[in-house]
Design an enzyme around this catalytic site. Structure first.
Site, short mmCIF file in Angstrom:
data_model
loop_
_atom_site.label_atom_id
_atom_site.label_comp_id
_atom_site.label_asym_id
_atom_site.label_seq_id
_atom_site.Cartn_x
_atom_site.Cartn_y
_atom_site.Cartn_z
N HIS A 354 0.78 -1.23 0.00
CA HIS A 354 0.00 0.00 0.00
C HIS A 354 0.81 1.28 0.00
CE1 HIS A 354 -4.21 -1.30 0.34
NE2 HIS A 354 -3.66 -2.40 0.81
N LYS A 545 -9.14 13.95 3.94
CA LYS A 545 -8.28 12.77 3.95
C LYS A 545 -7.44 12.87 5.20
CE LYS A 545 -6.62 13.98 -0.16
NZ LYS A 545 -6.47 12.78 -0.94
N ARG A 546 -6.70 11.80 5.56
CA ARG A 546 -5.81 11.93 6.71
C ARG A 546 -4.88 13.13 6.53
NH1 ARG A 546 -6.05 7.81 10.75
NH2 ARG A 546 -4.31 8.96 11.63
N LYS A 551 0.49 14.48 1.75
CA LYS A 551 -0.76 14.82 1.08
C LYS A 551 -0.87 16.33 0.84
CE LYS A 551 -3.35 10.82 2.94
NZ LYS A 551 -4.07 10.19 1.81
N THR A 653 -8.30 6.82 -2.88
CA THR A 653 -9.63 6.35 -3.23
C THR A 653 -10.65 7.47 -3.05
OG1 THR A 653 -9.82 5.43 -0.99
CG2 THR A 653 -9.29 3.89 -2.78
N LYS A 657 -14.17 8.58 -5.30
CA LYS A 657 -15.52 8.90 -4.81
C LYS A 657 -15.96 10.26 -5.36
CE LYS A 657 -14.01 6.73 -0.53
NZ LYS A 657 -13.40 7.08 0.77
C1 LIG Z 1 -12.15 7.32 1.16
C2 LIG Z 1 -11.77 7.63 2.52
C3 LIG Z 1 -10.42 7.80 2.85
C4 LIG Z 1 -9.31 7.74 1.83
O1 LIG Z 1 -9.14 9.03 1.27
P1 LIG Z 1 -7.83 9.42 0.43
O2 LIG Z 1 -8.16 10.76 -0.12
O3 LIG Z 1 -7.71 8.39 -0.65
O4 LIG Z 1 -6.69 9.43 1.36
C5 LIG Z 1 -10.10 8.10 4.16
N1 LIG Z 1 -11.05 8.21 5.10
C6 LIG Z 1 -12.36 8.07 4.81
C7 LIG Z 1 -13.37 8.22 5.90
C8 LIG Z 1 -12.77 7.77 3.52
O5 LIG Z 1 -14.07 7.61 3.25
#
Ligand SMILES: *Cc1c(COP(=O)(O)O)cnc(C)c1O
Length: 812
Positions: A354, A545-546, A551, A653, A657
C-alpha cells in the site's frame, strides 16, 4: 420483505426484546429495533449463501486486514435488500423519520483511512459479485478516535462505539480458538525418528469470533466479516485463583483482553509497539485456525487439496504472520514436512502493498519477536536460510545482494523485514495503481522483481458505487437510472453512455440542480460542525483525507492564503467565490500534522472574520472526518483536491468517490490520479506539479529560498505567515511549518509546486464561471468513472490471482 411486516417486527423488538415503550422512546433503541428486524432478513440469505458455498465445496478467499472501515450499516442493508422506500413509508405512519433513525448509528470506525475503507469496499463488491470471500479482522472495542477541535487544535477522544450495543454483530463463542504467546520451543525426535518442535509454556489467549453480515446488492448473497475479540482463558483465571489471589486473577484477565481493545491510530507510519505485534499475530493465528478447522471438518488431516480451495489475501504487511503461522500449524500441529507445508503456503498467500514510504515498512526487532513468538521466529529464520540459498544460486558470490534481500536486516540489532517475508512467500505481489506498481518493481522490490518478475502485478483500487453513489447521492443516481436504466449500479462501465448527454441542455440543467441540492446538504453539515456558512453559489473546494505532510494540506493552505492576499490587495476582478473545506485526522503523535490543523483553523478564523472576504472566500476545518461525513461531502463537492507530491500517494480512493459524484479534480500525476485523468481526458482534469521523475531529479539541489524570492505571490504568502498575521496571540507557533517550507531538505517540495498549483487553480476559477462548461466536464467525469468501481478491481483480483467461481445463493 414488505415494509409493513418489517415495521411490525420493529415494533416487537422495540417494545418486547428491548423493553422500551412510549415513555422511553430513546432514539437509539428505535435504531436498534429497526436494525434487528433488518438483520433477520439478512440472516436467512446469510445461511443460504453459506449452504451454497458448502454444497459446491468451492474455493474461497480470505481477506485478512487489521482494518475494516465499514461506516454505517443500516442504510446499506436497506439499499441492498431493496426495502428502503416501503420501510420509509411504513415508519412515516408511526410518526418516525427514517433519516433521523439512520443518523443514530455510530460509524464502525475500525480503520484509519484509505486502506481500511478499501477493505470495506472490497467486501461489498465480493458479495455483489457472489464470490466466496470472507473478511477476517479484529473487533476493536475502541475504533479510530473521535476528533474534536479546541482552540484550533486537534483533541482526541476515545471512540467507544460498542457502548450501546451493536445489532449487526453475532457472537460465535462455539468457534473460539486458542492463540499462544511467549514460552519457548523444545525440539525432540518423534516415534518415527522425525525431528519435531513443540511450542510450550505459553500464555494463551482465547479469540472469540463475532460475525457481521455483508450483503450483496439485491442478489440474495450475504457474505461474512469475522472479527476476533480477545478473551482470557479459563486456566488463566484458575491458576491465579489457586494461588489465592482473586483480585490478581481478575486483573490478569483484564490484561488478556487488552489485545483487541484499541485500533492503532497511525495511517501510513508504523509505531513498532509490542501490543501491535500481538494484534497482528492474534488475527493471523485465529483466522488460520478457523480456516483449518473448517477444512478438517470435511477432509480430516488430508491437506493435499487445500491449496486448490483456499486463498489468503494480505491487506498490506500487517497480517504477514500468516506466513510463518501457516507453516507452524501445518508442520507442528498437522505433522507435515517442511517442503509440503512451504508448497501449500506459497500457493495460497498473496500480498498487497500500500505504500512506498519508508516509515510504513514494518520491521520487528528479532528480540521482541522472538520473545513473543519464539516458534515463529525460528520458522522465519529457516525460511530466510532457504531463500538466501536460492539468491546465492541465482547470483553466485553476490554477497551484497544477499545482504540487501535478506528477510533479516543485520546491524546492531536484527530486524525482520515483514514486506520481504510477504514477498518471498507470496504467489502474487500487487500495488494499487499503475504508477505505484511500477515504482515498486523499480525501487522497493527491484531485486525481487529481477528474481520473480511473474509475481508482480497491478490492481488499481476502486470504491463501491452502492455506498459512494446510490446511497450517498440518491438524486444523481436516480437521474442516471432514469437516463440509462438501472444496470449501471453493478456495471459501472455503462456510465460511459452518459457522455452524449453533455449536449442535452435540460439534462445539464437537472445535473446542476442536483449538485446545488447536494451542496445545500453539505453546507448544512459544515454549518452544524464548523459554524461556518458556505454559500452554495460559491465553488466548493474540498480536501478531506488523513492529515499528512505528503498529502500537502500545506500547499492547499498556501493557495488559500494567496487568495486572501489577493482580496486584501483588491485584486478581485472576475473573482470566483470559493468555499474551501479541509478535514481529516492527524495521528496523535504526529506533531507537524497537528500543527497543520491549527494552521487551517487559524487562517479560517481570520478569513471568515474579515468583512473584506464576504461573498468571496471562506475556509472551514471539518472536525471528525469519517465515512458518514464523506457520504455527504462527496456528493456536494465541486473541486476535489488530490495534490500529493508525485510518487507518494499509492493510489488514493477519495479521488474516485469525488469523480463518480461529478467533482472535477485538481491533482498531481500521482497514484490513481493518473488513471483518472486518462479516463476523463486531459481537458477534463486540472493538472499541475512536478512528475515523479522531476521530483527525484530535484532532490539534492532543491532551493526553496530561491523559488520564494523569485515569486512575488509566494513571497507575500510567506510574509503573511512570518509576520504572525494568523497567530497574533500565539507567536511562533507556525515557525516549524515556515521552516519546513524553506528547508532544502523538504521531502514534499511544497514551494516547488506552488506556482503551477496557483496557475491551475486560476484555470479552475475561470472554468467555474462558465457554468455550462463546468457542467459538461462534471458529466464527463462521472461518465468516465466506471474503471474506479471496486467491482472492476475485484474482478481483476479474481481473474489474475484468486480464480474463484461465482456462486449464487439459493433463492428461498
Ligand atoms: C475514502 C476515505 C479515505 C481515503 O481518502 P484518500 O483521499 O484516498 O486518502 C479516508 N477516510 C475516509 C473516511 C474515507 O471515506
Amino acid at each position: 420483505m414488505d415494509g409493513e411486516s418489517i415495521v411490525d417486527d420493529f415494533r416487537r423488538y422495540f417494545s418486547h426484546t428491548l423493553y422500551r415503550d412510549k415513555l422511553n422512546q430513546s432514539a437509539y433503541y428505535v435504531y436498534t429495533s429497526l436494525s434487528l428486524s433488518l438483520r433477520d432478513r439478512l440472516v436467512e440469505r446469510w445461511k443460504s449463501t453459506k449452504y451454497a458455498y458448502n454444497e459446491q465445496d468451492c474455493k474461497r478467499t480470505y481477506y485478512l486486514s487489521l482494518e475494516f472501515l465499514m461506516g454505517r450499516t443500516l442504510g446499506n442493508a436497506m439499499l441492498n435488500l431493496d426495502v428502503e422506500p416501503s420501510i420509509s413509508g411504513a415508519l412515516t405512519k408511526l410518526g418516525l423519520v427514517l433519516e433521523e433513525i439512520i443518523d443514530q448509528e455510530h460509524d464502525a470506525g475500525l480503520g484509519n483511512g484509505g486502506l481500511g475503507r478499501l477493505a470495506a469496499c472490497f467486501l461489498d463488491s465480493c458479495a455483489t459479485l457472489q464470490l466466496p470471500v470472507k473478511g477476517y479482522g479484529l473487533r476493536y472495542e475502541y475504533g479510530l478516535f473521535n476528533q474534536k477541535v479546541e482552540n484550533g487544535y486537534q483533541v482526541e477522544e476515545p471512540d467507544h462505539w460498542l457502548r450501546n450495543g451493536n445489532p449487526w454483530e453475532i457472537e460465535r463463542p462455539e468457534f473460539s480458538v486458542r492463540v499462544k504467546f511467549g514460552g519457548k520451543t523444545e525440539h525432540y525426535m518423534d516415534a518415527d525418528g522425525t525431528k519435531r518442535a513443540e511450542w510450550k509454556y505459553t500464555k494463551d489467549i482465547m479469540a472469540v469470533p463475532y460475525d457481521v453480515p455483508v450483503p450483496g446488492y439485491r442478489n440474495g448473497t450475504v457474505n461474512t466479516l469475522r472479527l476476533w475479540k480477545s478473551m482470557a482463558t479459563k486456566e488463566f483465571d484458575l491458576s491465579e485463583f489457586n494461588a489465592g489471589s482473586y483480585a490478581d486473577a481478575v486483573a490478569a484477565k483484564n490484561a488478556a483482553e487488552h489485545i483487541t481493545m484499541v485500533l492503532y491510530p497511525n495511517d501510513v507510519s508504523e509505531n513498532g509497539k509490542e501490543l501491535r505485534l500481538r494484534q497482528q499475530y492474534f488475527l493471523a493465528s485465529a483466522s488460520l485456525q478457523d480456516v483449518l478447522r473448517h477444512w478438517m471438518n470435511k477432509h480430516g488431516n488430508d491437506f493435499s487439496g487445500f491449496a486448490d480451495k483456499n486463498f489468503f489475501q494480505l491487506n498490506d504487511t500487517h497480517p504477514t504472520c500468516v506466513v510463518p503461522e501457516l507453516m507452524r500449524l501445518l508442520i507442528d500441529e498437522h505433522g507435515m514436512d517442511w517442503d509440503a507445508a512451504w508448497n501449500i503456503t506459497t500457493r495460497t498467500v498473496a500480498y498487497t502493498n500500500h505504500t512506498l514510504m519508508p516509515e510504513a515498512l514494518e520491521r520487528w526487532s528479532v528480540s521482541i519477536f522472538g520473545r513473543l513468538l519464539p516458534r515463529l521466529s525460528e520458522i522465519i529464520f529457516m525460511i530466510n536460510a532457504r531463500f538466501m540459498a536460492q539468491v546465492a544460486r541465482r547470483w553466485p558470490g553476490d554477497v551484497e545482494r544477499q545482504r540487501r534481500m535478506s528477510i533479516i536486516e543485520e546491524g546492531n540489532e536484527q530486524y525482520i523485514r515483514m514486506a520481504y517475508l510477504a514477498v518471498v512467500a507470496s504467489v502474487s505481489v500487487n500495488g494499487v495503481a499503475e504508477l505505484h506498481s511500477r515504482l515498486l518493481t523499480q525501487h522497493l522490490f527491484r531485486d525481487f522483481y529481477e528474481l520473480w518478475p511473474e509475481k508482480f502485478n497491478n490492481k488499481t483500487n476502486g470504491v463501491t458505487s452502492r455506498r459512494w453513489m446510490v446511497s450517498s447521492n440518491p438524486a444523481l443516481s436516480s437521474l442516471i437510472t432514469r437516463t440509462l436504466g438501472d444496470g449501471w449500479t453493478t456495471d459501472m462501465a455503462k456510465l460511459k453512455e452518459l457522455a452524449p448527454y453533455v449536449d442535452d441542455a435540460s439534462f445539464r440543467a437537472e445535473w446542476q440542480e442536483i449538485k446545488q441540492a447536494n451542496k445545500a446538504r453539505m453546507a448544512e453539515l459544515v454549518h452544524r460542525d464548523c459554524g461556518v456558512v458556505f454559500d452554495t453559489n460559491a465553488l466548493f473546494d474540498v480536501q478531506v483525507k488523513r492529515i499528512h505532510e505528503y498529502k500537502r494540506q500545506l500547499l492547499n493552505m498556501l493557495h488559500v492564503i494567496h487568495l486572501y492576499d489577493r482580496i486584501k490587495r483588491g485584486d478581485t476582478a472576475d473573482w470566483t467565490p470559493r468555499c474551501i473545506l479541509i478535514g481529516g485526522k492527524a495521528a496523535p503523535g504526529y506533531v507537524m500534522a497537528k500543527r497543520i490543523i491549527k494552521l487551517v483553523s487559524a487562517v479560517g478564523k481570520v478569513i471568515n472574520g474579515d468583512p473584506d472576504t464576504a461573498g468571496l472566500l471562506n475556509l472551514a476545518f471539518l472536525p471528525n472526518y469519517r465515512v458518514s461525513a464523506m457520504e455527504v461531502i462527496c456528493a456536494g463537492t465541486d473541486l476535489s483536491e488530490q495534490i500529493s507530491t508525485a510518487g507518494k500517494e499509492a493510489s488514493g480512493t477519495g479521488n474516485m468517490k469525488f469523480m463518480m459524484n461529478g467533482a472535477l479534480t485538481i491533482g498531481t500525476l500521482d497514484g490513481a490520479n493518473i488513471e483518472i485523468r486518462e479516463e476523463a481526458g486531459d481537458e477534463n482534469f486540472f493538472l499541475f506539479g512536478l512528475t515523479t521523475e522531476e521530483v527525484d531529479a530535484t532532490r539534492g539541489h532543491y532551493d526553496p529560498g530561491a523559488i520564494i524570492a523569485a515569486d512575488e505571490d509566494l513571497r507575500r504568502v510567506m510574509h503573511l505567515l512570518e509576520s504572525g498575521h494568523f497567530n497574533l496571540f500565539e507567536p511562533g507557533i507556525f515557525n516549524p511549518i515556515i521552516q519546513s517550507i524553506y528547508s532544502s531538505g523538504d521531502p514534499w517540495l511544497t514551494a516547488a509546486d506552488f506556482r503551477s498549483f496557483v496557475n491551475a487553480q486560476q484555470e479552475v476559477a475561470k472554468t467555474y464561471r462558465d457554468k455550462e462548461r463546468w457542467t459538461r466536464m462534471s458529466i464527463i467525469n462521472t461518465a468516465a468513472s466506471g474503471k474506479f468501481s471496486s467491482d472492476r478491481t475485484i474482478l481483476d483480483y479474481n481473474r489474475d490471482i484468486w480464480h474463484l467461481p461465482q456462486v449464487a445463493a439459493k433463492t428461498m
